[in-house]
Design a protein around this motif. Structure first.
Motif, PDB file in Angstrom:
ATOM      1  N   GLY A  33      40.907  66.265  35.633  1.00 22.02           N
ATOM      2  CA  GLY A  33      40.363  65.618  36.534  1.00 22.02           C
ATOM      3  C   GLY A  33      41.197  64.864  37.451  1.00 22.02           C
ATOM      4  O   GLY A  33      42.412  64.923  37.206  1.00 22.02           O
ATOM      5  N   ARG A  34      40.631  64.675  38.810  1.00 22.47           N
ATOM      6  CA  ARG A  34      41.404  64.032  39.739  1.00 22.47           C
ATOM      7  C   ARG A  34      40.844  62.645  40.091  1.00 22.47           C
ATOM      8  O   ARG A  34      39.436  62.642  40.321  1.00 22.47           O
ATOM      9  N   GLU A  35      41.785  61.667  40.063  1.00 26.58           N
ATOM     10  CA  GLU A  35      41.247  60.373  40.427  1.00 26.58           C
ATOM     11  C   GLU A  35      41.191  59.969  41.842  1.00 26.58           C
ATOM     12  O   GLU A  35      42.088  60.282  42.653  1.00 26.58           O
ATOM     13  N   PHE A  36      40.265  59.367  42.445  1.00 20.82           N
ATOM     14  CA  PHE A  36      39.756  58.910  43.597  1.00 20.82           C
ATOM     15  C   PHE A  36      39.787  57.392  43.994  1.00 20.82           C
ATOM     16  O   PHE A  36      39.199  56.716  42.956  1.00 20.82           O
ATOM     17  N   GLY A  37      40.569  57.005  45.081  1.00 21.44           N
ATOM     18  CA  GLY A  37      40.453  55.428  45.266  1.00 21.44           C
ATOM     19  C   GLY A  37      40.846  54.610  44.263  1.00 21.44           C
ATOM     20  O   GLY A  37      40.341  53.538  43.868  1.00 21.44           O
ATOM     21  N   ARG A  38      41.879  54.681  43.588  1.00 23.85           N
ATOM     22  CA  ARG A  38      42.663  53.893  42.426  1.00 23.85           C
ATOM     23  C   ARG A  38      42.815  52.718  42.841  1.00 23.85           C
ATOM     24  O   ARG A  38      42.892  51.806  42.108  1.00 23.85           O
ATOM     25  N   GLY A  39      43.209  52.327  44.290  1.00 21.78           N
ATOM     26  CA  GLY A  39      43.459  50.986  44.649  1.00 21.78           C
ATOM     27  C   GLY A  39      42.384  49.899  44.334  1.00 21.78           C
ATOM     28  O   GLY A  39      42.732  48.879  44.468  1.00 21.78           O
ATOM     29  N   HIS A  40      41.305  50.373  44.370  1.00 22.88           N
ATOM     30  CA  HIS A  40      40.171  49.265  44.442  1.00 22.88           C
ATOM     31  C   HIS A  40      39.741  49.156  42.919  1.00 22.88           C
ATOM     32  O   HIS A  40      39.175  47.959  42.739  1.00 22.88           O
ATOM     33  N   TYR A  41      40.309  49.666  41.979  1.00 23.58           N
ATOM     34  CA  TYR A  41      39.917  49.473  40.649  1.00 23.58           C
ATOM     35  C   TYR A  41      40.511  48.240  40.174  1.00 23.58           C
ATOM     36  O   TYR A  41      39.570  47.441  39.558  1.00 23.58           O
ATOM     37  N   PRO A  42      41.607  47.694  40.260  1.00 26.73           N
ATOM     38  CA  PRO A  42      42.351  46.659  39.981  1.00 26.73           C
ATOM     39  C   PRO A  42      41.452  45.315  40.474  1.00 26.73           C
ATOM     40  O   PRO A  42      41.105  44.355  39.810  1.00 26.73           O
ATOM     41  N   VAL A  43      41.042  45.658  41.659  1.00 23.59           N
ATOM     42  CA  VAL A  43      40.254  44.582  42.683  1.00 23.59           C
ATOM     43  C   VAL A  43      38.961  44.353  41.750  1.00 23.59           C
ATOM     44  O   VAL A  43      38.804  43.206  41.358  1.00 23.59           O
ATOM     45  N   MET A  44      38.339  45.581  41.474  1.00 27.40           N
ATOM     46  CA  MET A  44      37.043  45.382  40.848  1.00 27.40           C
ATOM     47  C   MET A  44      37.095  44.784  39.473  1.00 27.40           C
ATOM     48  O   MET A  44      36.309  44.006  38.995  1.00 27.40           O
ATOM     49  N   THR A  45      37.993  45.238  38.702  1.00 27.92           N
ATOM     50  CA  THR A  45      38.031  44.673  37.175  1.00 27.92           C
ATOM     51  C   THR A  45      38.527  43.062  37.339  1.00 27.92           C
ATOM     52  O   THR A  45      37.913  42.458  36.508  1.00 27.92           O
ATOM     53  N   HIS A  48      35.303  41.127  38.090  1.00 24.32           N
ATOM     54  CA  HIS A  48      34.323  40.907  37.082  1.00 24.32           C
ATOM     55  C   HIS A  48      34.964  40.055  36.041  1.00 24.32           C
ATOM     56  O   HIS A  48      34.117  39.117  35.676  1.00 24.32           O
ATOM     57  N   ALA A  49      36.135  39.903  35.777  1.00 23.28           N
ATOM     58  CA  ALA A  49      36.652  38.878  34.758  1.00 23.28           C
ATOM     59  C   ALA A  49      36.613  37.540  35.537  1.00 23.28           C
ATOM     60  O   ALA A  49      36.198  36.705  34.568  1.00 23.28           O
ATOM     61  N   LEU A  50      37.024  37.422  36.775  1.00 27.44           N
ATOM     62  CA  LEU A  50      36.741  36.171  37.297  1.00 27.44           C
ATOM     63  C   LEU A  50      35.467  35.673  37.333  1.00 27.44           C
ATOM     64  O   LEU A  50      35.138  34.576  37.333  1.00 27.44           O
ATOM     65  N   TRP A 139      24.893  28.489  41.006  1.00 25.35           N
ATOM     66  CA  TRP A 139      24.550  28.886  42.125  1.00 25.35           C
ATOM     67  C   TRP A 139      25.660  29.458  43.270  1.00 25.35           C
ATOM     68  O   TRP A 139      25.506  30.386  43.756  1.00 25.35           O
ATOM     69  N   ILE A 140      26.656  28.541  43.280  1.00 28.45           N
ATOM     70  CA  ILE A 140      27.989  28.844  43.886  1.00 28.45           C
ATOM     71  C   ILE A 140      28.558  29.998  43.591  1.00 28.45           C
ATOM     72  O   ILE A 140      28.757  30.894  44.460  1.00 28.45           O
ATOM     73  N   THR A 141      28.760  30.510  42.086  1.00 30.67           N
ATOM     74  CA  THR A 141      29.160  31.494  41.600  1.00 30.67           C
ATOM     75  C   THR A 141      28.310  32.800  41.970  1.00 30.67           C
ATOM     76  O   THR A 141      28.932  33.662  42.395  1.00 30.67           O
ATOM     77  N   ALA A 142      26.841  32.581  41.832  1.00 32.73           N
ATOM     78  CA  ALA A 142      26.076  33.638  42.117  1.00 32.73           C
ATOM     79  C   ALA A 142      26.547  34.201  43.575  1.00 32.73           C
ATOM     80  O   ALA A 142      26.434  35.223  43.886  1.00 32.73           O
ATOM     81  N   ILE A 143      26.521  33.215  44.461  1.00 29.07           N
ATOM     82  CA  ILE A 143      26.525  33.551  46.017  1.00 29.07           C
ATOM     83  C   ILE A 143      27.821  34.094  46.113  1.00 29.07           C
ATOM     84  O   ILE A 143      27.949  35.155  46.980  1.00 29.07           O
ATOM     85  N   ALA A 148      31.081  39.218  47.090  1.00 33.45           N
ATOM     86  CA  ALA A 148      32.337  39.737  46.679  1.00 33.45           C
ATOM     87  C   ALA A 148      31.806  41.238  46.058  1.00 33.45           C
ATOM     88  O   ALA A 148      32.617  42.097  46.461  1.00 33.45           O
ATOM     89  N   ASN A 149      31.007  41.278  45.465  1.00 30.95           N
ATOM     90  CA  ASN A 149      30.592  42.303  44.626  1.00 30.95           C
ATOM     91  C   ASN A 149      29.939  43.320  45.596  1.00 30.95           C
ATOM     92  O   ASN A 149      30.139  44.608  45.418  1.00 30.95           O
TER      93      ASN A 149
END
Length: 167
Positions: A33-45, A48-50, A139-143, A148-149
């Protein structure tokens, strides 16, 4: 109190996802397998934790109430989105991973929710990101996290579409 326990349960579920995804990533890479777009993965995770931290922080710090006419339907949305995400993971099997890893020659999955759309998991994530904070009227978190998502998913879907040959 129940909301905090629910967020804790979601956090534990996310840890299980990370364990499964790490195992699946190792398998996919071992299959060439070949990974694509590795740079956005830490931002995404991180996002979601935040999200989980902010759900708790806003409810606690700003004394957000549980509003039954909003909270119960949002709980149903979160449960439905979690079921949908695990359905996607089950259908994809060892190919499921929050990282974009493509095994050359592997056929695209076209069963389960993938019969109807290219990215059903992301549809579930969009619903969940909005609904989870709204369960307890944060609601602030939701917005903030819905916006961001949207930015993260815009990048993610472009990368994934290109990697899978959709674009």
């Amino acid at each position: 109190m129940y909301y905090y326990l629910f967020i804790l349960a979601i956090a534990l579920e996310r840890l299980v996802e990370l364990i499964v995804s790490r195992r699946n990533a190792e398998w996919s890479l071992a299959q060439g397998g070949r990974e694509f777009g590795r740079g956005h993965y830490p931002v995404m995770t991180s996002m979601h934790a935040l999200l989980l931290v902010c759900c708790v922080a806003e409810v606690w710090a700003l004394h957000r109430p549980f509003i039954p006419w909003l909270g119960w339907p949002m709980l149903l949305v979160v449960v439905a989105s979690t079921i949908t995400r695990w359905w996607c993971a089950t259908v994809l099997g060892k190919h499921w991973n929050p990282r974009v890893i493509v095994i050359p020659g592997a056929p695209l999955v076209r069963r389960g929710p993938y019969k109807w759309m290219h990215h059903p998991n992301y549809t579930a994530v969009v619903a969940e990101v909005a609904a989870l904070p709204l369960m307890h009227s944060a609601w602030i978190t939701a917005i903030v996290f819905t916006a961001a998502n949207a930015l993260v998913l815009n990048t993610r879907i472009r990368i994934e579409n290109k990697a899978l040959g959709y674009a």
